[in-house]
Scaffold this motif. Structure first.
Motif, PDB file in Angstrom:
ATOM      1  N   ALA A 191     -68.492  32.371  27.235  1.00  0.00           N
ATOM      2  CA  ALA A 191     -67.396  31.542  26.748  1.00  0.00           C
ATOM      3  C   ALA A 191     -67.754  30.057  26.770  1.00  0.00           C
ATOM      4  CB  ALA A 191     -66.139  31.784  27.594  1.00  0.00           C
ATOM      5  N   PHE A 192     -69.021  29.734  26.924  1.00  0.00           N
ATOM      6  CA  PHE A 192     -69.465  28.345  26.995  1.00  0.00           C
ATOM      7  C   PHE A 192     -68.972  27.562  25.786  1.00  0.00           C
ATOM      8  CE2 PHE A 192     -72.442  24.894  26.190  1.00  0.00           C
ATOM      9  CZ  PHE A 192     -72.615  24.347  27.453  1.00  0.00           C
ATOM     10  N   ASN A 193     -68.359  26.407  26.030  1.00  0.00           N
ATOM     11  CA  ASN A 193     -67.796  25.650  24.910  1.00  0.00           C
ATOM     12  C   ASN A 193     -67.933  24.138  25.075  1.00  0.00           C
ATOM     13  OD1 ASN A 193     -65.957  25.268  26.931  1.00  0.00           O
ATOM     14  ND2 ASN A 193     -64.177  26.071  25.808  1.00  0.00           N
ATOM     15  N   LEU A 194     -69.016  23.714  25.698  1.00  0.00           N
ATOM     16  CA  LEU A 194     -69.281  22.277  25.818  1.00  0.00           C
ATOM     17  C   LEU A 194     -69.934  21.796  24.526  1.00  0.00           C
ATOM     18  CD1 LEU A 194     -69.199  19.762  27.683  1.00  0.00           C
ATOM     19  CD2 LEU A 194     -71.511  20.391  28.419  1.00  0.00           C
ATOM     20  N   THR A 195     -69.105  21.546  23.530  1.00  0.00           N
ATOM     21  CA  THR A 195     -69.631  21.121  22.239  1.00  0.00           C
ATOM     22  C   THR A 195     -69.924  19.626  22.206  1.00  0.00           C
ATOM     23  OG1 THR A 195     -67.371  20.887  21.419  1.00  0.00           O
ATOM     24  CG2 THR A 195     -68.477  22.985  21.009  1.00  0.00           C
ATOM     25  N   ASP A 196     -69.208  18.850  23.012  1.00  0.00           N
ATOM     26  CA  ASP A 196     -69.420  17.409  23.101  1.00  0.00           C
ATOM     27  C   ASP A 196     -69.931  17.105  24.501  1.00  0.00           C
ATOM     28  OD1 ASP A 196     -69.356  14.671  23.250  1.00  0.00           O
ATOM     29  OD2 ASP A 196     -67.248  14.456  22.703  1.00  0.00           O
ATOM     30  N   GLN A 197     -71.185  16.650  24.598  1.00  0.00           N
ATOM     31  CA  GLN A 197     -71.799  16.449  25.908  1.00  0.00           C
ATOM     32  C   GLN A 197     -71.587  15.048  26.469  1.00  0.00           C
ATOM     33  OE1 GLN A 197     -75.708  18.051  26.573  1.00  0.00           O
ATOM     34  NE2 GLN A 197     -75.418  19.695  25.110  1.00  0.00           N
ATOM     35  N   SER A 198     -70.712  14.256  25.851  1.00  0.00           N
ATOM     36  CA  SER A 198     -70.508  12.890  26.338  1.00  0.00           C
ATOM     37  C   SER A 198     -69.960  12.869  27.756  1.00  0.00           C
ATOM     38  CB  SER A 198     -69.577  12.127  25.398  1.00  0.00           C
ATOM     39  OG  SER A 198     -68.320  12.758  25.302  1.00  0.00           O
ATOM     40  N   GLY A 199     -69.108  13.855  28.103  1.00  0.00           N
ATOM     41  CA  GLY A 199     -68.583  13.903  29.459  1.00  0.00           C
ATOM     42  C   GLY A 199     -69.667  14.189  30.478  1.00  0.00           C
ATOM     43  N   SER A 200     -70.540  15.119  30.160  1.00  0.00           N
ATOM     44  CA  SER A 200     -71.651  15.459  31.039  1.00  0.00           C
ATOM     45  C   SER A 200     -72.595  14.269  31.199  1.00  0.00           C
ATOM     46  CB  SER A 200     -72.400  16.656  30.453  1.00  0.00           C
ATOM     47  OG  SER A 200     -73.559  16.952  31.193  1.00  0.00           O
ATOM     48  N   ILE A 201     -72.889  13.582  30.104  1.00  0.00           N
ATOM     49  CA  ILE A 201     -73.740  12.393  30.166  1.00  0.00           C
ATOM     50  C   ILE A 201     -73.055  11.291  30.967  1.00  0.00           C
ATOM     51  CG2 ILE A 201     -74.754  10.541  28.776  1.00  0.00           C
ATOM     52  CD1 ILE A 201     -75.177  12.686  26.572  1.00  0.00           C
ATOM     53  N   GLY A 202     -71.738  11.132  30.776  1.00  0.00           N
ATOM     54  CA  GLY A 202     -70.997  10.128  31.524  1.00  0.00           C
ATOM     55  C   GLY A 202     -71.011  10.384  33.013  1.00  0.00           C
ATOM     56  N   GLU A 203     -70.901  11.648  33.396  1.00  0.00           N
ATOM     57  CA  GLU A 203     -70.943  12.021  34.812  1.00  0.00           C
ATOM     58  C   GLU A 203     -72.229  11.547  35.462  1.00  0.00           C
ATOM     59  OE1 GLU A 203     -70.051  16.249  35.984  1.00  0.00           O
ATOM     60  OE2 GLU A 203     -72.221  16.241  36.324  1.00  0.00           O
ATOM     61  N   THR A 204     -73.351  11.866  34.839  1.00  0.00           N
ATOM     62  CA  THR A 204     -74.648  11.449  35.369  1.00  0.00           C
ATOM     63  C   THR A 204     -74.794   9.934  35.356  1.00  0.00           C
ATOM     64  OG1 THR A 204     -75.826  13.508  34.898  1.00  0.00           O
ATOM     65  CG2 THR A 204     -77.139  11.488  34.875  1.00  0.00           C
ATOM     66  N   SER A 205     -74.287   9.286  34.322  1.00  0.00           N
ATOM     67  CA  SER A 205     -74.427   7.836  34.194  1.00  0.00           C
ATOM     68  C   SER A 205     -73.637   7.088  35.260  1.00  0.00           C
ATOM     69  CB  SER A 205     -73.985   7.392  32.798  1.00  0.00           C
ATOM     70  OG  SER A 205     -74.794   7.997  31.811  1.00  0.00           O
ATOM     71  N   ILE A 206     -72.449   7.565  35.577  1.00  0.00           N
ATOM     72  CA  ILE A 206     -71.647   6.917  36.620  1.00  0.00           C
ATOM     73  C   ILE A 206     -72.291   7.115  37.991  1.00  0.00           C
ATOM     74  CG2 ILE A 206     -69.434   7.007  37.833  1.00  0.00           C
ATOM     75  CD1 ILE A 206     -68.178   7.536  35.053  1.00  0.00           C
ATOM     76  N   PHE A 207     -72.797   8.307  38.248  1.00  0.00           N
ATOM     77  CA  PHE A 207     -73.517   8.570  39.497  1.00  0.00           C
ATOM     78  C   PHE A 207     -74.703   7.615  39.636  1.00  0.00           C
ATOM     79  CE2 PHE A 207     -77.385  10.963  40.847  1.00  0.00           C
ATOM     80  CZ  PHE A 207     -77.177  10.933  42.219  1.00  0.00           C
ATOM     81  N   LEU A 208     -75.495   7.483  38.577  1.00  0.00           N
ATOM     82  CA  LEU A 208     -76.650   6.591  38.626  1.00  0.00           C
ATOM     83  C   LEU A 208     -76.228   5.136  38.804  1.00  0.00           C
ATOM     84  CD1 LEU A 208     -78.849   8.096  35.751  1.00  0.00           C
ATOM     85  CD2 LEU A 208     -79.311   8.238  38.209  1.00  0.00           C
ATOM     86  N   THR A 209     -75.195   4.723  38.087  1.00  0.00           N
ATOM     87  CA  THR A 209     -74.735   3.335  38.182  1.00  0.00           C
ATOM     88  C   THR A 209     -74.242   3.010  39.587  1.00  0.00           C
ATOM     89  OG1 THR A 209     -74.093   3.338  35.846  1.00  0.00           O
ATOM     90  CG2 THR A 209     -73.127   1.632  37.235  1.00  0.00           C
ATOM     91  N   ALA A 210     -73.457   3.915  40.160  1.00  0.00           N
ATOM     92  CA  ALA A 210     -72.848   3.663  41.466  1.00  0.00           C
ATOM     93  C   ALA A 210     -73.889   3.522  42.574  1.00  0.00           C
ATOM     94  CB  ALA A 210     -71.870   4.780  41.809  1.00  0.00           C
ATOM     95  N   PHE A 211     -74.942   4.329  42.534  1.00  0.00           N
ATOM     96  CA  PHE A 211     -75.868   4.418  43.664  1.00  0.00           C
ATOM     97  C   PHE A 211     -77.266   3.867  43.367  1.00  0.00           C
ATOM     98  CE2 PHE A 211     -72.741   7.832  44.431  1.00  0.00           C
ATOM     99  CZ  PHE A 211     -72.246   7.381  45.647  1.00  0.00           C
ATOM    100  N   TRP A 212     -77.414   3.213  42.239  1.00  0.00           N
ATOM    101  CA  TRP A 212     -78.733   2.720  41.822  1.00  0.00           C
ATOM    102  C   TRP A 212     -79.288   1.692  42.800  1.00  0.00           C
ATOM    103  CZ3 TRP A 212     -81.680   4.673  38.063  1.00  0.00           C
ATOM    104  CH2 TRP A 212     -82.812   3.957  37.664  1.00  0.00           C
ATOM    105  N   ASP A 213     -80.554   1.872  43.145  1.00  0.00           N
ATOM    106  CA  ASP A 213     -81.294   0.907  43.960  1.00  0.00           C
ATOM    107  C   ASP A 213     -82.292   0.220  43.041  1.00  0.00           C
ATOM    108  OD1 ASP A 213     -83.248  -0.360  45.584  1.00  0.00           O
ATOM    109  OD2 ASP A 213     -82.803   0.985  47.247  1.00  0.00           O
ATOM    110  N   GLN A 214     -81.989  -1.010  42.665  1.00  0.00           N
ATOM    111  CA  GLN A 214     -82.803  -1.710  41.677  1.00  0.00           C
ATOM    112  C   GLN A 214     -84.240  -1.882  42.143  1.00  0.00           C
ATOM    113  OE1 GLN A 214     -81.780  -2.538  38.615  1.00  0.00           O
ATOM    114  NE2 GLN A 214     -83.834  -3.286  38.115  1.00  0.00           N
ATOM    115  N   SER A 215     -84.420  -2.183  43.406  1.00  0.00           N
ATOM    116  CA  SER A 215     -85.772  -2.425  43.912  1.00  0.00           C
ATOM    117  C   SER A 215     -86.618  -1.162  43.912  1.00  0.00           C
ATOM    118  CB  SER A 215     -85.715  -3.006  45.331  1.00  0.00           C
ATOM    119  OG  SER A 215     -85.117  -2.091  46.232  1.00  0.00           O
ATOM    120  N   ALA A 216     -85.947  -0.009  44.076  1.00  0.00           N
ATOM    121  CA  ALA A 216     -86.678   1.261  44.116  1.00  0.00           C
ATOM    122  C   ALA A 216     -86.773   1.921  42.743  1.00  0.00           C
ATOM    123  CB  ALA A 216     -86.005   2.214  45.099  1.00  0.00           C
ATOM    124  N   GLY A 217     -85.954   1.473  41.809  1.00  0.00           N
ATOM    125  CA  GLY A 217     -86.000   2.029  40.464  1.00  0.00           C
ATOM    126  C   GLY A 217     -85.337   3.377  40.318  1.00  0.00           C
ATOM    127  N   GLY A 218     -84.305   3.609  41.101  1.00  0.00           N
ATOM    128  CA  GLY A 218     -83.601   4.887  41.007  1.00  0.00           C
ATOM    129  C   GLY A 218     -82.564   5.027  42.093  1.00  0.00           C
TER     130      GLY A 218
END
Length: 256
Positions: free
Chosen positions: A186-213
């Protein structure tokens, strides 16, 4: 890109067990964290409401959101994300308005965290740490799903590299979506913007600029313990909606 699309993934990706043991068997205690005074970590109890999102649950476990996870309004969301994660107050207006449409509180200005498990509104198939709704539970942490994500993130002790890069996170996200599509009829993730947004917010919130990740310990405790990684060195930054959009562009640019 509209801001409500930008942040769909945040609330898509619940109780950890009521005893103070993480899903991977690590014994936890509030004394093990170095959270700001008044925001010490406390695990959710059996009557507390939690969401499919480990970041929201972590903020509730630390009291930035109500610990019971109930009757949350826009002002509370704005204050919590600003105080705990350093996001500007405009970052989550539209997604909160969408959350309010799912409210079961009897008050259209508030919602419970568990309301966010409503399938295909904000929650979506292919979560990094939850199973798809088709299999019966899209709310609670799923150790098997997370173990695969953690492997793709390179979360092992000792870590071969200290951080999760944009490339690593983007490829892990896409691989999880492919996994879900293969096994869920029944998979129906036709628009992946939510999934991409989830990862992007996680990265933005916890990003260590000096370490590059994002330090891998940050990801481990966020997902496994639903705890903000203060003890591991996390210090909130200053993030705007534009920063999230920039990260979304970076994640989307990775060839997966």
């Amino acid at each position: 890109m509209r801001d409500h699309i930008v942040v769909l993934g945040l609330i898509s990706s619940s109780f950890v067990a009521a005893s103070p043991i993480s899903p991977f068997g690590r014994h936890l205690s509030a004394a093990s964290t170095s959270a700001p005074a008044g925001h010490e970590w406390r695990i959710a109890g059996p009557s507390d409401s939690r969401s499919p999102c480990p970041m929201l649950n972590s903020m509730s476990n630390h009291g930035w959101l109500p610990h019971n996870g109930k009757n949350i309004d826009l002002a509370t969301i704005q204050s919590a994300f600003q105080s705990a994660m350093g996001f500007s107050t405009e970052s989550f207006i539209s997604i909160t308005e969408q959350a309010l449409t799912l409210s079961t509180t009897g008050n259209s200005s508030t919602f419970h965290l568990s309301d966010l498990a409503h399938h295909n509104a904000i929650e979506h198939d292919g979560s990094l740490s939850r199973n798809d709704q088709f299999f019966g539970d899209d709310l609670h942490f799923n150790p098997k799903i997370w173990a695969t994500t953690a492997q793709r993130y390179g979360i092992r002790v000792p870590f071969s590299t200290p951080v999760i890069t944009v490339e690593t996170a983007s490829k892990a996200r896409a691989a999880r979506v492919r996994d879900a599509k293969l096994v869920n009829p029944a998979f129906n993730l036709t628009d992946q913007s939510g999934s991409i947004g989830e990862t992007s917010i996680f990265l933005t919130a916890f990003w260590d600029q000096s370490a590059g990740g994002v330090p891998k310990d940050y990801a481990r405790v966020l997902f496994e313990q639903e705890r903000i990684p203060y003890a591991e060195g996390f210090v909130k930054g200053n993030h705007t909606l534009a920063d999230i959009v920039t990260m979304i562009s970076a994640v989307s640019a990775v060839k997966v």
